[in-house]
Design a protein around this motif. Structure first.
Motif, mmCIF file in Angstrom:
data_model
loop_
_atom_site.group_PDB
_atom_site.id
_atom_site.type_symbol
_atom_site.label_atom_id
_atom_site.label_comp_id
_atom_site.label_asym_id
_atom_site.label_seq_id
_atom_site.Cartn_x
_atom_site.Cartn_y
_atom_site.Cartn_z
ATOM 1 N N LEU A 215 -6.002 9.277 -27.752
ATOM 2 C CA LEU A 215 -5.093 9.583 -28.858
ATOM 3 C C LEU A 215 -5.835 10.168 -30.061
ATOM 4 N N ILE B 152 2.468 13.973 -30.709
ATOM 5 C CA ILE B 152 1.769 12.738 -31.084
ATOM 6 C C ILE B 152 2.756 11.592 -31.203
ATOM 7 N N LYS C 147 2.593 8.104 -29.183
ATOM 8 C CA LYS C 147 2.536 6.822 -29.888
ATOM 9 C C LYS C 147 3.685 5.909 -29.467
ATOM 10 N N LYS D 202 -5.078 4.634 -26.206
ATOM 11 C CA LYS D 202 -4.911 4.371 -27.641
ATOM 12 C C LYS D 202 -6.189 4.607 -28.436
#
Length: 359
Positions: A139, A157, A161, A135
């Motif tokens: 990311l 993405i 997520k 995270k």
């Protein structure tokens, strides 16, 4: 004359185009000596193996190393290619392509490593650590590449997520279960019953003794004799020392059990030979409330057998409460037990002490 002969001999001398090794009887393949040809074969094989590992993301901890090895291999292959040696592809173009994609390859590898760790569910700590890396570290890098228009994986993405969000919820549930499991080992009710026999359907409860344990320490106790509907036999009195005179003015189970249920609240139960005591609670609860009684329970007798076998590589000769006290607790505990053996509250206290040793 000798000069002409020497010129003709020199024409017959063979020379490796890579290492410049020469000789009249030198064996060449595509202009390469045996040694250089063998090195070329090894380099081609290494190239294929490394490409396969990198493309398939195999060897998490070796990804950077594999990329460096492939770079070195392609540089060496380019020497052959520059001399006109036929190869499967242009090493210089492959090298440029590898260098341009190196950061993306390492990122995808790192992301997959963390995803696999999360899915494998090794431990709460490893899952927390992988989620944090995914995270907070990977990311943002992934988003940055996407903004630059660099496409290097079919994972979006949004997919990433959603995976993180789902994994965080799953982790939260797991932590909650683990906390409850831990709390169940430090917050519980240790209890014991005295009864008129072994059958919960035909025999009656004579006494309930229990201790409420909070954070591993006794915080409250419960003890009550129960007036049975039938006469207590002399055989039962010899076992638990409860006489008909002792219970003649006591309350019936219909009054005592609700108080016990209130005392135990929602805590799990611990008992020695738990199935026996639990079955009496369940049977009387159903008669009084007309519904099933369900509660998590732990049996110290089973725990003792398991621990004894692990420590001594054999089953215990006896697993009675007295045997457990003798094996696990102090002589003072044994004296206390013998002074009031087969009385519910003392037995419940001993169950608590034994459980603290065994858990």
């Amino acid at each position: 004359m000798m000069g002409k002969i020497w010129v003709e001999i020199m024409k017959l001398i063979k020379k490796c185009i890579l290492c410049n090794k020469s000789g009249l009887f030198l064996h060449l393949q595509n202009g390469l000596c045996n040694s250089c040809k063998l090195n070329l074969d090894i380099l081609n094989k290494n190239r294929k193996d490394l490409l396969h590992k990198i493309e398939n993301q195999s060897g998490y901890d070796d990804m950077k190393d594999n990329i460096l090895k492939l770079e070195d291999t392609l540089i060496k292959l380019n020497k052959y290619y520059s001399l006109g040696i036929s190869l499967e592809s242009d090493p210089s173009k492959e090298l440029d392509d590898l260098i341009s994609k190196k950061d993306q390859l390492i990122l995808v590898n790192n992301m997959q490593k963390e995803i696999d760790t999360i899915n494998s569910n090794y431990s709460t700590y490893s899952t927390e650590d992988s989620l944090k890396n995914l995270k907070e570290k990977y990311l943002p890098q992934f988003i940055q590449f996407q903004k630059q228009g660099i496409e290097f994986t079919n994972v979006s993405i949004i997919d990433l997520k959603l995976f993180i969000e789902k994994s965080e919820k799953k982790l939260a549930r797991k932590i909650k279960r683990e906390e409850k499991a831990y709390n169940d080992t430090i917050n519980y009710i240790a209890f014991d019953l005295e009864t008129t026999g072994l059958n919960p359907y035909s025999c009656e409860i004579l006494e309930i003794g229990a201790v409420k344990v909070i954070n591993g320490r006794i915080s409250d106790t419960f003890q009550s004799l129960v007036k049975p509907k039938n006469i207590i036999s002399s055989h039962i009195t010899k076992i638990n020392n409860i006489t008909n005179y002792m219970v003649k003015d006591q309350r019936p189970i219909e009054e005592v059990l609700p108080e016990f249920i209130s005392f135990i609240e929602k805590y799990p139960l611990v008992a020695h030979n738990a199935e026996f005591d639990y079955s009496f609670i369940c049977e009387n609860y159903e008669k009084i409330y007309n519904k099933k009684f369900r509660r998590k329970k732990t049996c110290t007798m089973r725990l003792y057998r398991k621990v004894y076998k692990e420590e001594n590589n054999e089953k215990p000769y006896s697993s009675t409460l007295e045997s457990c006290i003798e094996y696990l607790l102090s002589p003072n505990d044994m004296d206390e037990y013998l002074e009031s053996a087969h009385r519910a509250l003392t037995d419940a206290i001993m169950v608590h002490e034994i459980y603290e040793k065994l858990k």
